[in-house]
Scaffold this motif. Structure first.
Motif, PDB file in Angstrom:
ATOM      1  N   ILE A  55      33.239  42.980  29.302  1.00 59.90           N
ATOM      2  CA  ILE A  55      33.538  41.835  30.160  1.00 59.90           C
ATOM      3  C   ILE A  55      34.739  42.232  31.012  1.00 59.90           C
ATOM      4  O   ILE A  55      35.874  42.302  30.522  1.00 59.90           O
ATOM      5  CB  ILE A  55      33.847  40.570  29.338  1.00 59.90           C
ATOM      6  CG1 ILE A  55      32.755  40.319  28.288  1.00 59.90           C
ATOM      7  CG2 ILE A  55      34.003  39.367  30.254  1.00 59.90           C
ATOM      8  CD1 ILE A  55      31.389  40.061  28.858  1.00 59.90           C
ATOM      9  N   VAL A  56      34.493  42.532  32.270  1.00 57.73           N
ATOM     10  CA  VAL A  56      35.546  43.007  33.173  1.00 57.73           C
ATOM     11  C   VAL A  56      36.219  41.795  33.809  1.00 57.73           C
ATOM     12  O   VAL A  56      35.549  40.946  34.410  1.00 57.73           O
ATOM     13  CB  VAL A  56      34.964  43.930  34.260  1.00 57.73           C
ATOM     14  CG1 VAL A  56      36.079  44.449  35.167  1.00 57.73           C
ATOM     15  CG2 VAL A  56      34.201  45.091  33.617  1.00 57.73           C
ATOM     16  N   THR A  57      37.541  41.718  33.684  1.00 56.17           N
ATOM     17  CA  THR A  57      38.284  40.578  34.228  1.00 56.17           C
ATOM     18  C   THR A  57      39.178  41.022  35.377  1.00 56.17           C
ATOM     19  O   THR A  57      39.522  42.204  35.512  1.00 56.17           O
ATOM     20  CB  THR A  57      39.138  39.910  33.136  1.00 56.17           C
ATOM     21  OG1 THR A  57      40.043  40.881  32.592  1.00 56.17           O
ATOM     22  CG2 THR A  57      38.257  39.369  32.026  1.00 56.17           C
ATOM     23  N   ASN A  58      39.588  40.054  36.197  1.00 50.48           N
ATOM     24  CA  ASN A  58      40.517  40.332  37.294  1.00 50.48           C
ATOM     25  C   ASN A  58      41.936  40.002  36.860  1.00 50.48           C
ATOM     26  O   ASN A  58      42.181  39.661  35.695  1.00 50.48           O
ATOM     27  CB  ASN A  58      40.116  39.550  38.551  1.00 50.48           C
ATOM     28  CG  ASN A  58      39.986  38.051  38.268  1.00 50.48           C
ATOM     29  OD1 ASN A  58      40.705  37.501  37.428  1.00 50.48           O
ATOM     30  ND2 ASN A  58      39.066  37.400  38.976  1.00 50.48           N
ATOM     31  N   ASP A  59      42.858  40.068  37.793  1.00 52.37           N
ATOM     32  CA  ASP A  59      44.265  39.834  37.469  1.00 52.37           C
ATOM     33  C   ASP A  59      44.526  38.409  36.996  1.00 52.37           C
ATOM     34  O   ASP A  59      45.531  38.144  36.327  1.00 52.37           O
ATOM     35  CB  ASP A  59      45.140  40.140  38.695  1.00 52.37           C
ATOM     36  CG  ASP A  59      45.109  41.621  39.048  1.00 52.37           C
ATOM     37  OD1 ASP A  59      44.765  42.419  38.144  1.00 52.37           O
ATOM     38  OD2 ASP A  59      45.407  41.973  40.209  1.00 52.37           O
ATOM     39  N   LEU A  60      43.650  37.496  37.348  1.00 49.88           N
ATOM     40  CA  LEU A  60      43.823  36.095  36.954  1.00 49.88           C
ATOM     41  C   LEU A  60      43.032  35.776  35.682  1.00 49.88           C
ATOM     42  O   LEU A  60      42.814  34.608  35.364  1.00 49.88           O
ATOM     43  CB  LEU A  60      43.367  35.174  38.089  1.00 49.88           C
ATOM     44  CG  LEU A  60      44.135  35.332  39.411  1.00 49.88           C
ATOM     45  CD1 LEU A  60      43.534  34.423  40.476  1.00 49.88           C
ATOM     46  CD2 LEU A  60      45.621  35.022  39.206  1.00 49.88           C
ATOM     47  N   THR A  61      42.629  36.833  34.972  1.00 45.26           N
ATOM     48  CA  THR A  61      41.841  36.737  33.732  1.00 45.26           C
ATOM     49  C   THR A  61      40.519  36.013  33.944  1.00 45.26           C
ATOM     50  O   THR A  61      39.938  35.471  33.000  1.00 45.26           O
ATOM     51  CB  THR A  61      42.634  36.046  32.597  1.00 45.26           C
ATOM     52  OG1 THR A  61      42.846  34.682  32.936  1.00 45.26           O
ATOM     53  CG2 THR A  61      43.952  36.749  32.340  1.00 45.26           C
TER      54      THR A  61
END
Length: 668
Positions: A55-61
């Motif tokens: 599950i790849v997340t961004n900087d804002l989770t």
């Protein structure tokens, strides 16, 4: 279905000939966890030995991308051209993988579940054909979910086969994939599969799914076979997995291979247990393929399987509760804080300890401070509790309330019984029930064992034992006549009525005989004007003697002698005669069963004379006794064994037993 070959860039487009809203319903019918699970199942159906979910997340989770990567055989190009255009007719149906694994996919719908996760889905796959590995990509979007674009295949530089599913433009409702319990939910879903194929590895966000690490207990049961309305006999299997963590309890419907198809609440109480139950049968696959599985409550055959599973779950958790209780007591003994030493010397001490264990285990369960305290404090509390119960109810209340600090409702529950009666009375009542259960079991042994059936005589042995246990015929009766003539029966009858009984002429049968009655039991039934008397006259036969015409004639003679003797008449008395043995011959059975407007067993009934004659087997009498004691037996949680029952009868009635049964007790 139709296939459209597009010439643009060499890409092939396959189109599923179905309405887009149907595909949308398939996608929306799955939760995020269920949709990812479908991607994993597809990988396992491709013989993957390792599957990894990222599950790849961004900087804002927030979730940026979902990847499901496997090392399976990949998707052969020709198969992709046909399988991606089919819906409802998967090539997997009824098949096994190249490595012999049962396949999960059956309806060709799994790939559409990806649209519930994101708007753009890509399958990057590599497969082996002859000595080469080929690679290509399949792309689908929810903008036009009926169409899939398949790129030209090329020779791959990577010589390892496998498939990578990449889902982009994720939905906003995927936070559950990042929740703490997501990993545990996947563990529950794949628990049975990983038990069956332990070499398979599944990782979720870097963590290896290991059901064994989060399981407390696993057991599998064969359910009782169920006969369906169409005549088939189906036997389901039930696997119960108890977890170390909190779970939403479920009864999961699986096919015969253990693939989850549907789930419902388990519908039972199992305090303190977190579990998942898996009910397995290929019948559920039939219902699933016909879209009937969600209607299980309306299908009588499904209800039979579910009820059998519930009964098995209830029995399982009753045993587990008993095991947990024993484990706690055993630990107290190992820690040397249990307030009793050695084995109970007799049944009274045994019941006394059982009473203590019930109270102490409730304290342990409902008072966290007690279970978390050190050994010294526990030892003090347990010894105080033992002394309090033995001393007085008031003392027990003070100890429970001020030392152990139970919740109020449990204080009242545990103290109420001790306030209404004494511990001695509780123990005596328990002992009486246990004695009777052991007597019934021992009586069965001496009646139906080879030695008993062939050596036991009615007057010398059986008669004497039964005369001391007339409660088996009913608590309300008392013994009036024991192995005496019909004249003595009359004498006792007149005594109960307070009538003159001096200088009685003998009572004769119709043939002029005197007749000897084995047992006569009597009771008074209170009535508004005068009490009604009821006599039960019993003719006992040795176990090897069936009830035959000769026996029934004998009991009829006694009954008719009473009916014809005027001294028995004109009184509010009901006479009941029983002929009792292990069995009856065919003639008697045919004569006393399936009678119109009569219960089985009645030989003769004359309402005008208040006389009824029955034939009874010992099995019927013992079963009726057990039914009366069943409620108390369940409360005591006691089951008399044959050894315990025989020992009880031998100890109390040795003087009435034949030598063969005495020798068995002595081990000769």
């Amino acid at each position: 279905m139709e296939q459209v070959n597009s010439a643009i860039g060499g890409t092939t487009t396959v189109e599923v000939k179905v309405q887009p809203d149907h595909i949308q319903r398939i996608a929306e019918g799955k939760s995020a966890v269920q949709a990812v699970a479908e991607m994993i199942w597809n990988a396992l159906d491709g013989d993957a030995s390792t599957v990894e979910v990222k599950i790849v997340t961004n900087d804002l989770t927030g979730i940026e991308e979902i990847q499901v990567i496997d090392d399976g055989h990949g998707i052969p190009y020709d198969l992709a051209l046909t399988s991606f255009e089919n819906l409802g007719a998967s090539w997997k149906k009824g098949q096994t993988s190249e490595e012999g694994r049962r396949l999960h996919g059956q309806t060709g719908q799994g790939r559409f579940c990806a649209y519930s996760l994101g708007a753009l889905v890509r399958w990057k796959t590599r497969y082996r054909k002859e000595d080469r590995v080929y690679a290509y990509e399949i792309t689908g979007t929810d903008f036009d979910p009926k169409k899939f674009k398949i790129s030209p295949r090329v020779i791959s530089k990577n010589k390892n086969t496998g498939t990578e599913v990449i889902i982009n433009n994720p939905r906003k409702t995927l936070r559950s994939l990042l929740a703490d319990d997501a990993f545990l939910r996947f563990t529950e879903v794949f628990a049975l599969y990983l038990r069956q194929y332990p070499s398979v590895k599944i990782r979720y966000n870097g963590r290896l799914l290991d059901p064994g690490a989060v399981q407390v207990h696993v057991v599998e049961y064969d359910l009782e076979p169920a006969t369906f309305q169409d005549g088939r006999t189906i036997q389901g299997k039930l696997t119960i997995i108890e977890w170390k963590h909190k779970v939403e309890r479920e009864l999961v419907f699986c096919d015969g291979a253990g693939f989850a198809l549907h789930s419902i609440p388990p519908g039972i109480q199992a305090r303190g247990f977190d579990f998942t139950a898996y009910l397995k049968t290929d019948y559920f696959r039939e219902l699933h393929d016909n879209r009937l599985l969600v209607l299980e409550e309306l299908l009588p055959d499904s209800v039979k399987l579910v009820e059998a599973a519930k009964d098995t779950m209830r029995a399982h958790f009753r045993r587990r509760l008993a095991e947990d209780a024993r484990n706690i007591v055993d630990q107290w003994k190992a820690d040397e804080i249990y307030p009793y030493e050695g084995q109970p010397r007799n049944i009274v001490e045994q019941v006394e300890r059982q009473v203590f264990d019930v109270v102490a285990l409730n304290v342990n369960e409902y008072l966290p401070e007690f279970s978390a305290s050190d050994l010294k404090s526990k030892k003090f509390s347990l010894h105080m509790l033992k002394a309090a119960i033995e001393k007085s109810p008031a003392e027990a209340r003070r100890i429970i309330q001020h030392v152990l600090e139970l919740p109020k409702e449990k204080q009242e529950e545990l103290s109420a019984l001790l306030e209404k009666t004494s511990l001695e009375a509780i123990i005596n009542a328990s002992k009486l029930i246990i004695d009777r259960l052991e007597f019934l079991t021992g009586l069965e042994v001496i009646l139906f064992s080879y030695e008993g059936k062939n050596k036991l005589k009615e007057r010398q042995h059986l008669h004497r034992i039964i005369a001391e246990n007339t409660w088996i015929f009913g608590e309300e009766f008392h013994l009036s006549v024991d192995d005496q003539s019909l004249t003595e029966v009359l004498r006792k009858h007149l005594a109960i009525l307070d009538k003159d009984r001096t200088e009685l002429a003998p009572v004769k049968t119709l043939e002029g005989g005197t007749g000897i009655v084995d047992l006569m039991l009597s009771k008074k039934i209170p009535q508004p004007r005068r009490d009604q008397i009821e006599h039960l006259v019993i003719e006992l036969k040795r176990p090897s003697q069936d009830i035959t015409s000769e026996v029934t004639t004998q009991i009829e003679k006694y009954a008719f002698a009473v009916a014809e003797d005027e001294r028995f008449k004109g009184t509010p008395t009901r006479w009941i005669f029983w002929a009792v043995s292990n069995d009856m011959d065919k003639h008697t059975r045919r004569k006393t069963t399936n009678q119109k407007n009569r219960p089985d067993g009645i030989l003769h009934e004359a309402e005008d004379q208040n006389i009824t004659i029955w034939v009874k087997t010992w099995a019927q009498i013992i079963e009726a006794c057990r039914a009366r004691l069943a409620f108390f037996q369940e409360g005591l949680n006691y089951m008399a064994t044959q050894d315990a029952g025989l020992s009880y009868v031998q100890e109390l009635y040795s003087k009435y037993l034949p030598d063969e049964l005495k020798a068995e007790r002595a081990g000769e």
